[in-house]
Design a protein around this motif. Structure first.
Motif, PDB file in Angstrom:
ATOM      1  N   ASP A  68      -3.906   3.948  -3.924  1.00  0.00           N
ATOM      2  CA  ASP A  68      -3.469   5.163  -3.097  1.00  0.00           C
ATOM      3  C   ASP A  68      -2.359   5.723  -3.774  1.00  0.00           C
ATOM      4  O   ASP A  68      -1.518   5.009  -4.387  1.00  0.00           O
ATOM      5  CB  ASP A  68      -3.103   4.801  -1.722  1.00  0.00           C
ATOM      6  CG  ASP A  68      -4.303   3.984  -0.783  1.00  0.00           C
ATOM      7  OD1 ASP A  68      -5.407   4.215  -1.207  1.00  0.00           O
ATOM      8  OD2 ASP A  68      -4.149   3.808   0.329  1.00  0.00           O
ATOM      9  N   ARG A  69      -2.483   7.067  -3.720  1.00  0.00           N
ATOM     10  CA  ARG A  69      -1.287   7.843  -4.315  1.00  0.00           C
ATOM     11  C   ARG A  69      -0.032   7.884  -3.563  1.00  0.00           C
ATOM     12  O   ARG A  69       0.916   7.793  -4.096  1.00  0.00           O
ATOM     13  CB  ARG A  69      -1.681   9.304  -4.565  1.00  0.00           C
ATOM     14  CG  ARG A  69      -0.597  10.110  -5.150  1.00  0.00           C
ATOM     15  CD  ARG A  69      -1.411  11.433  -5.742  1.00  0.00           C
ATOM     16  NE  ARG A  69      -2.207  11.268  -6.781  1.00  0.00           N
ATOM     17  CZ  ARG A  69      -2.138  10.746  -7.998  1.00  0.00           C
ATOM     18  NH1 ARG A  69      -1.132  10.688  -8.253  1.00  0.00           N
ATOM     19  NH2 ARG A  69      -3.137  10.762  -8.775  1.00  0.00           N
ATOM     20  N   VAL A  70      -0.147   7.773  -2.242  1.00  0.00           N
ATOM     21  CA  VAL A  70       0.971   7.391  -1.307  1.00  0.00           C
ATOM     22  C   VAL A  70       0.889   5.999  -0.509  1.00  0.00           C
ATOM     23  O   VAL A  70      -0.139   5.567  -0.475  1.00  0.00           O
ATOM     24  CB  VAL A  70       0.977   8.792  -0.125  1.00  0.00           C
ATOM     25  CG1 VAL A  70       1.221  10.010  -0.840  1.00  0.00           C
ATOM     26  CG2 VAL A  70      -0.295   8.794   0.590  1.00  0.00           C
ATOM     27  N   TRP A  71       2.455   5.593  -0.454  1.00  0.00           N
ATOM     28  CA  TRP A  71       2.529   4.456   0.160  1.00  0.00           C
ATOM     29  C   TRP A  71       2.032   4.284   1.466  1.00  0.00           C
ATOM     30  O   TRP A  71       2.191   5.151   2.190  1.00  0.00           O
ATOM     31  CB  TRP A  71       3.879   4.095   0.190  1.00  0.00           C
ATOM     32  CG  TRP A  71       4.244   2.697   0.791  1.00  0.00           C
ATOM     33  CD1 TRP A  71       4.482   2.172   1.989  1.00  0.00           C
ATOM     34  CD2 TRP A  71       3.822   1.333  -0.087  1.00  0.00           C
ATOM     35  NE1 TRP A  71       4.473   0.690   1.949  1.00  0.00           N
ATOM     36  CE2 TRP A  71       4.133   0.384   0.524  1.00  0.00           C
ATOM     37  CE3 TRP A  71       3.707   1.413  -1.364  1.00  0.00           C
ATOM     38  CZ2 TRP A  71       4.066  -0.871   0.260  1.00  0.00           C
ATOM     39  CZ3 TRP A  71       3.558   0.099  -2.036  1.00  0.00           C
ATOM     40  CH2 TRP A  71       3.751  -0.978  -1.106  1.00  0.00           C
TER      41      TRP A  71
ATOM     42  N   TRP B 135       0.822  -1.486  -8.201  1.00  0.00           N
ATOM     43  CA  TRP B 135       0.565  -0.105  -7.332  1.00  0.00           C
ATOM     44  C   TRP B 135       0.258   1.017  -8.588  1.00  0.00           C
ATOM     45  O   TRP B 135       1.244   1.125  -9.085  1.00  0.00           O
ATOM     46  CB  TRP B 135       1.658   0.312  -6.402  1.00  0.00           C
ATOM     47  CG  TRP B 135       1.381   1.543  -5.787  1.00  0.00           C
ATOM     48  CD1 TRP B 135       0.340   2.216  -5.443  1.00  0.00           C
ATOM     49  CD2 TRP B 135       2.450   2.276  -5.196  1.00  0.00           C
ATOM     50  NE1 TRP B 135       0.494   3.279  -4.716  1.00  0.00           N
ATOM     51  CE2 TRP B 135       1.847   3.285  -4.593  1.00  0.00           C
ATOM     52  CE3 TRP B 135       3.934   2.429  -5.022  1.00  0.00           C
ATOM     53  CZ2 TRP B 135       2.443   4.492  -3.997  1.00  0.00           C
ATOM     54  CZ3 TRP B 135       4.667   3.246  -4.444  1.00  0.00           C
ATOM     55  CH2 TRP B 135       3.707   4.470  -3.743  1.00  0.00           C
TER      56      TRP B 135
ATOM     57  N   ARG C 207      -0.847   4.299  -9.044  1.00  0.00           N
ATOM     58  CA  ARG C 207      -0.680   5.680  -8.310  1.00  0.00           C
ATOM     59  C   ARG C 207      -1.526   6.641  -9.341  1.00  0.00           C
ATOM     60  O   ARG C 207      -2.422   7.264  -8.607  1.00  0.00           O
ATOM     61  CB  ARG C 207       0.486   6.272  -8.230  1.00  0.00           C
ATOM     62  CG  ARG C 207       1.439   5.758  -7.053  1.00  0.00           C
ATOM     63  CD  ARG C 207       2.582   6.618  -7.300  1.00  0.00           C
ATOM     64  NE  ARG C 207       3.867   5.832  -6.506  1.00  0.00           N
ATOM     65  CZ  ARG C 207       4.862   5.407  -6.943  1.00  0.00           C
ATOM     66  NH1 ARG C 207       4.745   4.959  -8.236  1.00  0.00           N
ATOM     67  NH2 ARG C 207       5.718   4.796  -6.438  1.00  0.00           N
ATOM     68  N   ASP C 208      -1.626   6.208 -10.344  1.00  0.00           N
ATOM     69  CA  ASP C 208      -2.400   7.266 -11.297  1.00  0.00           C
ATOM     70  C   ASP C 208      -3.780   6.969 -11.591  1.00  0.00           C
ATOM     71  O   ASP C 208      -4.531   7.759 -12.181  1.00  0.00           O
ATOM     72  CB  ASP C 208      -1.538   7.188 -12.839  1.00  0.00           C
ATOM     73  CG  ASP C 208      -0.300   7.671 -12.729  1.00  0.00           C
ATOM     74  OD1 ASP C 208       0.033   8.261 -12.020  1.00  0.00           O
ATOM     75  OD2 ASP C 208       0.476   7.241 -13.810  1.00  0.00           O
TER      76      ASP C 208
ATOM     77  N   ALA D 152      -5.316   7.074  -8.462  1.00  0.00           N
ATOM     78  CA  ALA D 152      -5.878   7.793  -7.433  1.00  0.00           C
ATOM     79  C   ALA D 152      -6.293   9.030  -7.422  1.00  0.00           C
ATOM     80  O   ALA D 152      -5.895   9.626  -8.537  1.00  0.00           O
ATOM     81  CB  ALA D 152      -4.556   7.698  -6.179  1.00  0.00           C
TER      82      ALA D 152
END
Length: 124
Positions: free
Chosen positions: A25-28, A42, A44-45, A47
């Protein structure tokens, strides 16, 4: 034998069978303590872009088009390093892709899992 890729919600209990646990996921995720996920990474990139995520809005009727647009995003230079890194992790051991989404089957995690399994079949 190649590793296997599965998808789970971040709110599901951690399992020893999860292997590498990668948040995609991009956001927590809301209401989750950073130390409670037992994350390997994690990423993010990998997502979807904020624009794509907002357009999709987790509406199942848009999933086919979301999948098409998301796969196109994964091929862009800004996503490539993260995608390559995820492929390396998945090539070594079982990977569980984690998302906060309620409908995991219609999420970026499902698209990524499918894509990783498909790309690995072409490399084996």
């Amino acid at each position: 034998m190649s590793a296997h890729v599965t998808c789970r919600r971040v709110y599901d209990e951690v399992s020893p069978a999860d292997g590498a646990r990668v948040l995609v996921d991009r956001v927590w995720p809301r209401g989750v303590r950073k130390d409670s996920l037992d994350l390997t990474e994690w990423l993010r990139d990998v997502a979807p872009s904020t624009e794509l995520r907002k357009w999709y809005g987790h509406r199942p009727e848009r999933f086919t088009e979301f999948r098409r647009r998301y796969l196109a995003e994964l091929k862009t230079p800004e996503r490539r390093a993260a995608v390559d890194h995820l492929e390396q992790i998945a090539g070594r051991r079982h990977v569980t892709l984690l998302t906060a989404t309620k409908d995991v089957d219609h999420s970026q995690a499902a698209v990524l899992a499918d894509w990783l399994e498909h790309s690995r079949r072409h490399h084996d």
